[in-house]
Design a protein around this motif. Structure first.
Motif, mmCIF file in Angstrom:
data_model
loop_
_atom_site.group_PDB
_atom_site.id
_atom_site.type_symbol
_atom_site.label_atom_id
_atom_site.label_comp_id
_atom_site.label_asym_id
_atom_site.label_seq_id
_atom_site.Cartn_x
_atom_site.Cartn_y
_atom_site.Cartn_z
ATOM 1 N N ILE A 80 26.187 27.065 17.781
ATOM 2 C CA ILE A 80 26.728 26.209 19.148
ATOM 3 C C ILE A 80 25.762 25.425 19.586
ATOM 4 C CG2 ILE A 80 28.037 26.139 21.057
ATOM 5 C CD1 ILE A 80 29.330 28.621 20.071
ATOM 6 N N LEU A 81 24.672 25.936 20.003
ATOM 7 C CA LEU A 81 23.510 25.138 20.577
ATOM 8 C C LEU A 81 23.105 24.036 19.671
ATOM 9 C CD1 LEU A 81 21.447 27.980 22.460
ATOM 10 C CD2 LEU A 81 23.054 26.129 23.451
ATOM 11 N N LEU A 82 22.699 24.328 18.323
ATOM 12 C CA LEU A 82 22.171 23.447 17.402
ATOM 13 C C LEU A 82 23.223 22.306 17.266
ATOM 14 C CD1 LEU A 82 19.636 23.253 15.999
ATOM 15 C CD2 LEU A 82 20.921 24.580 13.981
ATOM 16 N N PHE A 83 24.830 22.701 17.209
ATOM 17 C CA PHE A 83 25.786 21.623 17.043
ATOM 18 C C PHE A 83 25.437 20.717 18.053
ATOM 19 C CE2 PHE A 83 29.893 20.199 17.218
ATOM 20 C CZ PHE A 83 30.029 19.520 15.994
ATOM 21 N N LEU A 84 25.264 20.947 19.342
ATOM 22 C CA LEU A 84 25.250 20.025 20.496
ATOM 23 C C LEU A 84 24.039 18.990 20.218
ATOM 24 C CD1 LEU A 84 26.103 22.344 23.318
ATOM 25 C CD2 LEU A 84 27.681 20.840 22.210
ATOM 26 N N THR A 85 23.117 19.749 19.629
ATOM 27 C CA THR A 85 21.893 18.803 19.223
ATOM 28 C C THR A 85 22.054 17.687 18.389
ATOM 29 O OG1 THR A 85 20.068 20.407 19.929
ATOM 30 C CG2 THR A 85 19.400 18.777 18.703
ATOM 31 N N ALA A 86 22.842 18.313 17.211
ATOM 32 C CA ALA A 86 23.373 17.507 16.237
ATOM 33 C C ALA A 86 24.026 16.134 16.693
ATOM 34 C CB ALA A 86 23.898 18.082 15.110
ATOM 35 N N LEU A 87 25.116 16.486 17.642
ATOM 36 C CA LEU A 87 25.973 15.583 18.147
ATOM 37 C C LEU A 87 25.178 14.508 18.976
ATOM 38 C CD1 LEU A 87 28.944 17.583 19.693
ATOM 39 C CD2 LEU A 87 29.092 16.186 17.442
ATOM 40 N N ASP A 88 23.927 14.721 19.499
ATOM 41 C CA ASP A 88 23.005 13.784 20.437
ATOM 42 C C ASP A 88 22.234 13.058 19.080
ATOM 43 O OD1 ASP A 88 23.761 14.771 22.865
ATOM 44 O OD2 ASP A 88 21.954 15.922 22.828
ATOM 45 N N VAL A 177 17.131 7.993 9.156
ATOM 46 C CA VAL A 177 16.701 9.576 8.910
ATOM 47 C C VAL A 177 17.356 10.473 10.175
ATOM 48 C CG1 VAL A 177 15.084 11.235 8.852
ATOM 49 C CG2 VAL A 177 14.874 9.156 7.612
ATOM 50 N N THR A 178 17.463 9.829 11.189
ATOM 51 C CA THR A 178 17.944 10.472 12.568
ATOM 52 C C THR A 178 19.621 10.871 12.291
ATOM 53 O OG1 THR A 178 16.423 9.530 14.114
ATOM 54 C CG2 THR A 178 18.360 10.638 15.020
ATOM 55 N N ARG A 179 20.268 9.932 11.699
ATOM 56 C CA ARG A 179 21.626 10.289 11.263
ATOM 57 C C ARG A 179 21.762 11.115 10.443
ATOM 58 N NH1 ARG A 179 20.892 6.949 15.102
ATOM 59 N NH2 ARG A 179 22.284 5.332 15.755
ATOM 60 N N LEU A 180 21.003 11.219 9.434
ATOM 61 C CA LEU A 180 21.310 11.959 8.123
ATOM 62 C C LEU A 180 20.813 13.476 8.496
ATOM 63 C CD1 LEU A 180 19.671 10.013 5.183
ATOM 64 C CD2 LEU A 180 22.168 10.479 5.750
ATOM 65 N N LEU A 181 19.931 13.411 9.443
ATOM 66 C CA LEU A 181 19.418 14.885 10.037
ATOM 67 C C LEU A 181 20.470 15.399 10.751
ATOM 68 C CD1 LEU A 181 15.562 14.435 10.392
ATOM 69 C CD2 LEU A 181 16.857 15.766 8.280
ATOM 70 N N GLY A 182 21.055 14.566 11.649
ATOM 71 C CA GLY A 182 22.002 14.920 12.566
ATOM 72 C C GLY A 182 23.162 15.469 11.818
ATOM 73 N N MET A 183 23.518 14.867 10.592
ATOM 74 C CA MET A 183 24.781 15.375 10.023
ATOM 75 C C MET A 183 24.315 16.684 9.273
ATOM 76 S SD MET A 183 27.500 13.748 9.689
ATOM 77 C CE MET A 183 28.122 14.502 8.339
ATOM 78 N N LEU A 184 22.944 16.960 8.551
ATOM 79 C CA LEU A 184 22.326 18.145 8.327
ATOM 80 C C LEU A 184 22.353 19.218 9.161
ATOM 81 C CD1 LEU A 184 19.485 17.013 5.682
ATOM 82 C CD2 LEU A 184 22.089 17.731 5.153
ATOM 83 N N LEU A 185 22.048 18.913 10.659
ATOM 84 C CA LEU A 185 21.979 20.120 11.632
ATOM 85 C C LEU A 185 23.445 20.400 11.896
ATOM 86 C CD1 LEU A 185 19.396 18.796 14.284
ATOM 87 C CD2 LEU A 185 19.587 20.860 13.062
ATOM 88 N N ALA A 186 24.510 19.420 12.036
ATOM 89 C CA ALA A 186 25.666 19.974 12.255
ATOM 90 C C ALA A 186 26.059 20.786 11.092
ATOM 91 C CB ALA A 186 26.653 18.574 12.148
ATOM 92 N N ALA A 187 26.016 20.576 9.992
ATOM 93 C CA ALA A 187 26.223 21.416 8.770
ATOM 94 C C ALA A 187 25.851 22.809 8.911
ATOM 95 C CB ALA A 187 26.056 20.934 7.570
#
Length: 205
Positions: A80-88, A177-187
């Motif tokens: 859950i915490l990691l998902f919030l970071t991915a949204l940012d 890269v930030t956007r792509l990593l955000g998607m990977l982090l969300a997953a």
């Protein structure tokens, strides 16, 4: 100490921690920071993660059990915490906050999310517990901790190369890269939650 076990331990922790994959993440989380500040963030993140992983290697599930936290609950909370970071990262909220804040007010990513849960995440913690359980005794503990330190040290060396990577990518490249990593982090965060829910038997085996 069996060499095969050391190779297995290194391979396990290297795959779980993934220093190579964390390097562009470090670039994204520290974009725009001075080199000295980046080095300090990298050092703090690595030292904190080493301390956390060593603690779990020594005391294992007793640490979580002492405060009444199960490993599935730890996985779900970390997800859950990691998902919030991915949204940012996906919606540029992190960048906007950084631009609106002075250097003194900027959030320090060394503890969260770098040390926890990216380096010393649920997977790494679980791996430390399992590896030390496979080699009980002080010799096994020292061997597993030594391998863990080597993996984290490799991550630190790659973090120091972040300015070179950022220059090679450029501002547009860093944004992509930030956007792509955000998607990977969300997953990844969703997978943490799924693993935690599965371990408590809700989703079955």
């Amino acid at each position: 100490m069996d060499i095969a076990f050391l190779v297995t331990a290194f391979t396990t922790l290297f795959v779980v921690v993934d220093p190579v994959g964390l390097t562009p993440m470090f670039v994204a989380l520290t974009a725009g920071q001075p080199a000295a500040e980046r080095r300090a963030v990298a050092a703090r993140a690595c030292l904190i993660s080493v301390a956390i992983l060593a603690l779990f290697a020594a005391f294992g599930e007793a640490v979580l059990g002492f405060v009444g936290i199960s490993m599935p609950a730890f996985r779900i909370a970390g997800g859950i915490l990691l998902f919030l970071t991915a949204l940012d990262m996906l919606f540029e909220r992190r960048t906007q906050r950084r631009e609106d804040q002075t250097a003194e007010d900027r959030p320090d990513p060394s503890v969260f999310p770098l040390a926890i849960p990216l380096i010393a995440g649920p997977g790494a913690i679980a791996s430390m517990i399992l590896l030390t359980g496979a080699q009980p005794g002080l010799a096994g503990l020292a061997a597993v901790c030594g391998v863990m330190v080597a993996v984290v040290a490799l991550a630190f060396v790659l973090f120091l190369a972040a300015p070179l990577i950022e220059r090679a990518l450029g501002r547009v490249g860093v944004n992509v890269v930030t956007r792509l990593l955000g998607m990977l982090l969300a997953a990844l965060s969703v997978q943490f939650v799924i693993d935690g829910v599965r371990e408590i038997g809700v989703l079955g085996a």
